[in-house]
Design a protein around this motif. Sequence first.
Motif, PDB file in Angstrom:
ATOM      1  N   VAL A  38     -67.633   0.444  -0.663  1.00 24.95           N
ATOM      2  CA  VAL A  38     -66.565  -0.357  -0.063  1.00 24.95           C
ATOM      3  C   VAL A  38     -65.352  -0.355  -1.006  1.00 24.95           C
ATOM      4  CG1 VAL A  38     -65.883  -2.667   0.702  1.00 24.95           C
ATOM      5  CG2 VAL A  38     -68.196  -1.820   1.169  1.00 24.95           C
ATOM      6  N   TRP A  39     -64.169  -0.198  -0.420  1.00 29.52           N
ATOM      7  CA  TRP A  39     -62.918  -0.242  -1.225  1.00 29.52           C
ATOM      8  C   TRP A  39     -62.104  -1.470  -0.833  1.00 29.52           C
ATOM      9  CZ3 TRP A  39     -57.708  -0.485  -0.157  1.00 29.52           C
ATOM     10  CH2 TRP A  39     -56.830  -0.207  -1.225  1.00 29.52           C
ATOM     11  N   HIS A  40     -61.541  -2.119  -1.824  1.00 27.46           N
ATOM     12  CA  HIS A  40     -60.700  -3.289  -1.564  1.00 27.46           C
ATOM     13  C   HIS A  40     -59.404  -3.185  -2.360  1.00 27.46           C
ATOM     14  CE1 HIS A  40     -59.272  -7.476  -2.205  1.00 27.46           C
ATOM     15  NE2 HIS A  40     -59.522  -7.540  -0.905  1.00 27.46           N
ATOM     16  N   GLY A  41     -58.320  -3.486  -1.708  1.00 24.34           N
ATOM     17  CA  GLY A  41     -57.034  -3.424  -2.392  1.00 24.34           C
ATOM     18  C   GLY A  41     -55.904  -3.863  -1.487  1.00 24.34           C
ATOM     19  N   GLU A  42     -54.681  -3.770  -2.002  1.00 24.36           N
ATOM     20  CA  GLU A  42     -53.499  -4.159  -1.231  1.00 24.36           C
ATOM     21  C   GLU A  42     -52.697  -2.914  -0.894  1.00 24.36           C
ATOM     22  OE1 GLU A  42     -51.457  -6.964  -3.677  1.00 24.36           O
ATOM     23  OE2 GLU A  42     -52.922  -8.582  -3.336  1.00 24.36           O
ATOM     24  N   ILE A  43     -52.323  -2.786   0.387  1.00 21.25           N
ATOM     25  CA  ILE A  43     -51.620  -1.593   0.849  1.00 21.25           C
ATOM     26  C   ILE A  43     -50.335  -2.012   1.558  1.00 21.25           C
ATOM     27  CG2 ILE A  43     -51.711   0.433   2.345  1.00 21.25           C
ATOM     28  CD1 ILE A  43     -54.704   0.495   2.037  1.00 21.25           C
TER      29      ILE A  43
END
Length: 578
Positions: free
Chosen positions: A80-85
């Motif tokens: 799973v990847w989490h971040g702000e785009i």
Amino acid sequence: MKNWPHPPRDDFVLHALDCSAIVAMTDTRGCILSVNSRFEEISGYTRNELIGNDHRMLRSGQHDRKFFRQMYRTIASGNVWHGEICNRRRDGSLYWVDTTIVPHISESGKVTSYVAIRFDITPRKQAENHLKSSRQKLQHAVNTDFLTKISNRLHFSHTLRKTLRQSAAGHICLALLDIDTFKTVNDTSGHDSGDRLLRKVAEKLQSFQSENCFIARIGGDEFAILMTGDCPALFENILLEILEQMRFSFRNRTMTHACTASIGYVRVPLVDAREKALLKCADLALYAAKTSGRNRIREYHPVMEEKLDHAARLRRRVQTGLHDQSIAVFYQPIFSLSTPGNISFEALLHWDHPQHPILSPQHFPEVFEDPRLTLTLNTFVTRQVMQDMRRLREQNVRFERIAINITSCDFEGSDFFRKVVLLGEEMNIPLTSLALEITENIFSRPHHGQIEQELDILHQKGIQIALDDFGTGFASLTHLKTFTFDAVKINRAFVAGLERHGTDAAIIRGVIDIVHSLGRKVVAEGIGNATQVRTLLEMECDFVQGDFLCEAVPVMDIPAALEKIRYRSLLPPAAEPA
């Protein structure tokens, strides 16, 4: 939620998700398979426009390739990847989403699709960006000089420390620049003109700013130039260019100033550089540039520190001498050859030095490299001369004038004329009994125009002006034509060669003829024997002065010295007083 495959038991969960989150499904190539209504709302695209297109259609250009490579590597491996785009809407505007991408893994363990769950954080990012912008603006304001709009002392200090923390090889150069004419412009044309001059200098300096050259105003009319590089020889080349740029005419409504600057610098390997040592060495070099004539560059050398220490000790002794009266004013008579009864005096500083016989100023020139101490000494001389004038008149000692030697330092403040006038009024001394002797080096000063105006005012009040050491300065004949003066003093070096060198005699004769043609008088100083007196008398020189005729004496010894001079056969009988 439409078009989503799901077991019946998840209806409520999906409904809740659909109401709060922005959801999309893509295949492993990034092709959009499904979106919810909130995705449509925030992107500005319809479902039909989105499904079947590559998700890259929403890219904003705010993220680099490395960002996306890291993201794809994570989800492609099943994590799973989490971040702000930051994405771009259909209308071109940007929006930010807090994003979690969950890979869908088949029973065989292969990633078959991705579900991205996003939350709109655009208001938060806008607030953060606003705060960041405000901080940047505040930081810029803190680091910027309010007048010149270039870096200030604080920014310079931070930049210097940051540079010194670098472990890179190479050299560092710190230069300090001081505007030679700044005080004159402020005093004669007002602070508005001074501010305009500072802005102009800053503008010229800023053209040299680069990755390896940092410029800052660090206070008053002083600027810092910080350079780094692998070739230390280039530092001086840049500084020479800067010095040349600092030579310009500065005009205001009433006058034009010839502006120049002085630069002192130090250069050392970066690994050996220390902040306090750099600042001290550059400051010493700047001091050397200013005291050696200004309008020049000086590189730091250890001897400067030794010289400064010696000068500081000497200045302290001089200040002590003024306090304990071991420094006093002596007077040397100036005799008229045409009217022997007419006598004037030159006031000379003498120092009863504890380790030497009585010294005159030429034995301690370092003292006069300090403008403030020079002003103190000259104020002392001016006051003492006026007190002694009153004493001589009370004793019925007849004299024409007493001459005081002055320097350009006396004119760097705007109150010299007022000081002289006030002292004369205070002691009831007429200005017509005073003369000022100036040397030609003041004409090489950038603010000589203001000095000439000041002297003109003094001359109109009855003070005589004499051009001292004539022939040893620069453009002497030009000064005779343009400068208001009453007498010219021929330098003792020419008088000393009067009998030995025909050239010196020809020069003296020529000066006398030229000065007489202008209706002015000539004084020959440094008389060494009677033959010189007779020769000068034949040349129709007006006045003579020297130790052979009479040494400089304290004021109480003047009557005895004048009585003694009457009995010396210094002049031909026809010229002796009746």
